[in-house]
Design an enzyme around this catalytic site. Structure first.
Site: not given
Ligand code: SAH
Length: 496
Positions: A37, A59, A173
């Protein structure tokens, strides 16, 4: 269907290599195929074996993205071909990761799978800003909640119940709808002075942390130009540590090639600084040349082989691997290297350098080598960059050594968009420019006028780089005693 095929749904953590689980990494390194991803960094992708087939199914904003249905079909298709298929997902796959769709599809198609957890963004962000997500006295629950519906719109949240629960709230998000979420929390009864934290790119080199209250966090994020990915944490107890890091709040322009910049940016981030990456040049690998292939066959005939940079070592062993050879090509030849970083890189390939000078410049290298090992009549091979100065070879030849130089790489200036960096210089946002080679100095000041520097401090890695700076009228603020990347960072830290 090959019954032995297995799909591993692996949580990558926040995206950089250090935050994946040991099991996740082990499986990743055995993968035949990896479907990954967005938000998975190159540092982690570089650890995937070269033989593995890679598919990016992220995406991206603005770009036409691959649908979930297409991703499902791809996984099934690859499970019919390969034994170990890794579905690499950001954070933890079971949290806002669309895991259900993929796992249902695997179940329906009777394909074996295993789920390997990852560090979710909430945990990564909480650790970075020091917020305790649950506490037996102040927060008996933590709620993970999305700030955005599938179509990007605001989600339908029962704010009254959320506030009544009284625990920590983490919005994923969060950036886009923050301006609506925060007022609605206050309207639902949350005190306006409740702590609110935004952590963007948690645990990555470009991490940003903004601290405020539910009332002002939105304005602060706009002022600081915060962009996704970020989580919003509404919490109570906070034990800051990031702000205590020695280079916290410093903006440092890094001017190496993109790979070197990424490495430097990670090291700077670990000390709290924000690296602004300006890839001044790119490296060209010359190990495909006939000259290089020829020298590999003859290498054991030399008395000494000299490596003059970690990059040269990496490219050399990468090329050996492609030729299906290993370190035995050296035979009894001894190995010298110019500095501790080059020696450390050699060590990664199982070789201890026979000679490393105290001072890491080519002139000192030559002087101390000549003093310790009389080079007269010795056959010496220099594996180095096209841009290397001629002093080392000249000094050795003057002592009647038989010197042969073979170039393993070259460097070429990159055409960059200068406007964004120029703007940041104008608003006095830049604290340092770090130069790790004279070539970087040359490339950078072909793009920028000297006047751009203003009050910005200049860090030079060593005498050759300093000389290049002085030639154009700049005296660096610092030059470390040890001419390494770590030395360069230490020097900026000590100059605060
Ligand atoms: N499965 C992922 C979440 C995916 S949804 C998890 O467990 O973290 C995508 C959202 O995750 C982004 O919009 C943001 O809010 C958060 N996110 C993912 N990576 C991030 C990072 N390094 N720092 C801050 N927020 C993050």
């Amino acid at each position: 269907m090959n019954r032995k095929s297995k799909v591993y749904t692996v949580g990558a953590g926040p995206g950089s290599a250090g935050f994946i689980s040991v099991r996740g990494l082990q499986i990743l390194q055995q993968a035949d195929c990896v479907i990954y991803d967005r938000l998975i960094g190159n540092e982690l992708l570089n650890l995937i074996p070269q033989k593995a087939e890679l598919f990016y199914v992220g995406k991206d904003h603005g770009e036409k993205s691959i649908s979930q249905d297409e991703i499902n079909k791809l996984i099934i298709k690859k499970a019919k071909i390969y034994k170990k298929i890794v579905r690499l997902k950001g954070g933890d796959p079971m949290i806002f990761g669309r895991a259900s769709e993929e796992l249902k599809c695997l179940t329906d198609n009777n394909i074996d799978f295993e789920i390997i957890p990852g560090i979710t963004a909430a945990s990564a962000a909480a650790a970075s800003c020091g917020v305790v997500l649950t506490d037996r006295n102040t927060a008996s629950s933590v709620t993970y909640i999305t700030g955005q519906a599938a179509d990007g719109k605001e989600v339908d949240i029962d704010f009254a119940s959320l506030v009544k629960l009284g625990g920590t709230i983490v919005f994923y998000m969060a950036v886009k709808n923050m301006d609506k979420i925060c007022p609605r929390l206050i309207n639902a009864g949350l005190s306006a002075d409740t702590n609110a934290f935004i952590v963007a790119n948690a645990c990555l080199a470009n991490q940003r942390i903004v601290k405020g209250t539910v009332l002002d966090i939105c304005r602060k994020c706009t002022d600081e130009n915060i962009e996704p990915p970020a989580v919003l944490i509404i919490g109570k107890d906070c034990f800051s540590w990031f702000e205590n890091l020695p280079l916290f709040g410093k903006n440092i322009v890094v001017t190496r090639d993109s790979q070197g910049n990424a490495e430097l940016a990670c090291k700077l981030a670990a000390r709290g600084a924000r690296a602004i990456e300006y890839p001044a040049f790119k490296i060209q690998d010359l190990t495909n040349s006939e000259e290089f292939k020829g020298i590999v066959k003859e290498i054991a005939n030399f008395d000494w082989v000299f490596f003059t940079s970690p990059k040269g070592v990496k490219l050399f062993f990468g090329a050996l691997d492609k030729l299906n050879k290993d370190a035995r090509v050296f035979g009894a030849a001894k190995i010298a290297c110019i500095g501790s970083q080059t020696a450390a890189e050699l060590d990664n390939f199982g070789i201890k350098a026979d000679f490393t000078p105290e001072i890491f410049t080519s002139i000192e290298f030559a002087k101390s080598f000549i003093k310790e090992h009389n080079p007269a009549g010795k056959k010496i091979l220099l594996l180095r960059s096209v841009l290397a100065d001629s002093q080392l070879a000249e000094k050795l030849s003057a002592c009647r050594a038989q010197v042969r130089g073979v170039s393993t790489y070259s460097a070429e200036k990159v055409k960059n968009d200068v406007s964004s960096l120029a703007r940041q210089f104008k608003t006095d946002e830049i604290d340092w420019i770090a130069f790790a080679s004279s070539f970087a100095v040359k490339c950078f000041f072909e793009d920028f006028d000297l006047k751009i520097i203003g009050k910005t401090k200049i860090a030079s890695i060593g005498p050759t780089t300093t000389e290049a700076l002085k030639k154009i009228g700049i005296t660096p603020t610092v030059e470390p005693a040890e001419h390494t990347i770590d030395g360069l960072i230490d020097a900026m830290e000590n100059a605060k």
